[in-house]
Write an enzyme that holds these catalytic residues in place. Structure first.
Site, PDB file in Angstrom:
ATOM      1  CG  ASP A 120      -1.823   0.992   1.189  1.00 51.72           C
ATOM      2  OD1 ASP A 120      -3.071   0.553   1.212  1.00 51.72           O
ATOM      3  OD2 ASP A 120      -1.884   2.025   0.498  1.00 51.72           O
ATOM      4  CG  ASP A 126       2.883   5.114  -6.559  1.00 53.26           C
ATOM      5  OD1 ASP A 126       1.919   5.512  -6.903  1.00 53.26           O
ATOM      6  OD2 ASP A 126       3.509   6.202  -7.286  1.00 53.26           O
ATOM      7  CB  VAL A 127       0.003  -0.234  -8.032  1.00 58.26           C
ATOM      8  CG1 VAL A 127      -0.127  -0.490  -6.901  1.00 58.26           C
ATOM      9  CG2 VAL A 127      -1.235   0.762  -8.228  1.00 58.26           C
ATOM     10  CE1 TYR A 159     -12.254   4.750  -9.485  1.00 56.67           C
ATOM     11  CE2 TYR A 159     -14.669   4.322 -10.038  1.00 56.67           C
ATOM     12  CZ  TYR A 159     -13.307   4.465  -9.227  1.00 56.67           C
ATOM     13  OH  TYR A 159     -13.668   3.165  -8.215  1.00 56.67           O
ATOM     14  CE  LYS A 211     -11.485   1.579 -10.598  1.00 60.23           C
ATOM     15  NZ  LYS A 211     -10.474   0.346  -9.826  1.00 60.23           N
ATOM     16  CB  THR A 233     -14.010   1.513   1.193  1.00 57.60           C
ATOM     17  OG1 THR A 233     -14.187   2.636  -0.651  1.00 57.60           O
ATOM     18  CG2 THR A 233     -14.516   0.052   0.585  1.00 57.60           C
TER      19      THR A 233
END
Length: 264
Positions: free
Chosen positions: A44, A65-66, A172, A176, A207
């Site tokens: 994370d 950091d992906v 966004y 996705k 979340t």
């Protein structure tokens, strides 16, 4: 008799969960531990969140950091060096855009049209794409490299917004939708190596991301009935099913998990 949730479906498994410091990722990591995984690596960008959430579980914590491919590859190399294999990868890391949510809310309150796309900055677009789409590419690519010798299961968290797009949230939704298409294409390729790749597409879920959603945007109805938000554990249940041998015949699926808000 097949195993069900809570009966050790992941006994002895080595797993990696990105975005495991909170929300869905944290719930997935906890459930993997509860179902017998011998080691769960939790990655994370906010490493402190991971430490607070997981404490002394049999987890290994990394700040990753992906959107940085070298950082992703480094954690994969660390896992392989320590364990010799990687059985399960759950990619739950992702971001939303609170600025856009505020614009949507303000327009709704004022009764004016939502005017976001014309004012969407390059920085806003790139932030969402670099984490949600590029990050998925980095994690899935690295996972495939790690799993090719022995096979494994990858589950990616997509979003129902890829189908039921929210007005004023194009970046966004686009990120996705691209994640879904990318993963389904990869799934057809890597099944030849014994790797199963599937997605869960949650609807609204309680979340940290949802906590930033204004209340005016939260209430939706199906058949005149208010639809409650899912819990992170409910989404994690779906994830663990797809990662388990119970889903051994499921490849390239996008599992809608949205309490019937819509179907496709």
């Amino acid at each position: 008799m097949s195993l069900t949730a809570g009966q050790g479906r992941f006994e002895g498994a080595v797993a990696l969960v990105t975005g495991g410091g909170s929300g869905i990722g944290a719930a997935v990591a906890a459930q993997l531990v509860g179902e017998g995984a011998s080691r769960v690596y939790v990655a994370d960008i906010a490493a402190e969140n991971v430490r607070r959430r997981h404490g002394d579980d049999p987890t290994m914590i990394s700040r990753v950091d992906v959107s940085d491919p070298e950082a992703v590859d480094a954690v994969m190399a660390e896992i392989l060096a320590a364990e010799g294999r990687l059985d399960v990868v759950v990619h739950a890391a992702g971001v939303d855009d609170p600025e856009s949510k505020k614009i949507i809310t303000d327009a709704a309150a004022a009764g004016t049209p939502i005017d976001l796309t014309a004012n969407l900055t390059d920085a806003q677009w790139r932030r969402v794409m670099s984490v949600n789409l590029d990050g998925t590419f980095h994690v899935v690519r690295s996972a495939v490299r790690a799993m090719k010798p022995k096979g494994g299961a990858i589950v990616v968290i997509g979003s129902s917004s890829a189908f039921d797009t929210l007005i004023g949230y194009p970046h966004y939704a686009a990120s996705k939708a691209a994640v879904h298409a990318f993963c389904q294409a990869v799934a057809k390729e890597v099944v030849a190596f014994g790797i199963r790749l599937n997605l869960v597409a949650p609807g609204p879920t309680e979340t940290g991301m949802a906590a930033r959603t204004p209340e005016e945007l939260k209430v939706q109805w199906v058949n005149n009935t208010p639809v409650p938000y899912a819990t992170s554990d409910e989404i994690a249940d779906n994830v663990l099913f797809l990662a388990s041998e119970q889903a051994r015949n499921v490849v390239g699926a996008v599992l809608l998990s949205n309490r019937g808000r819509f179907t496709v």
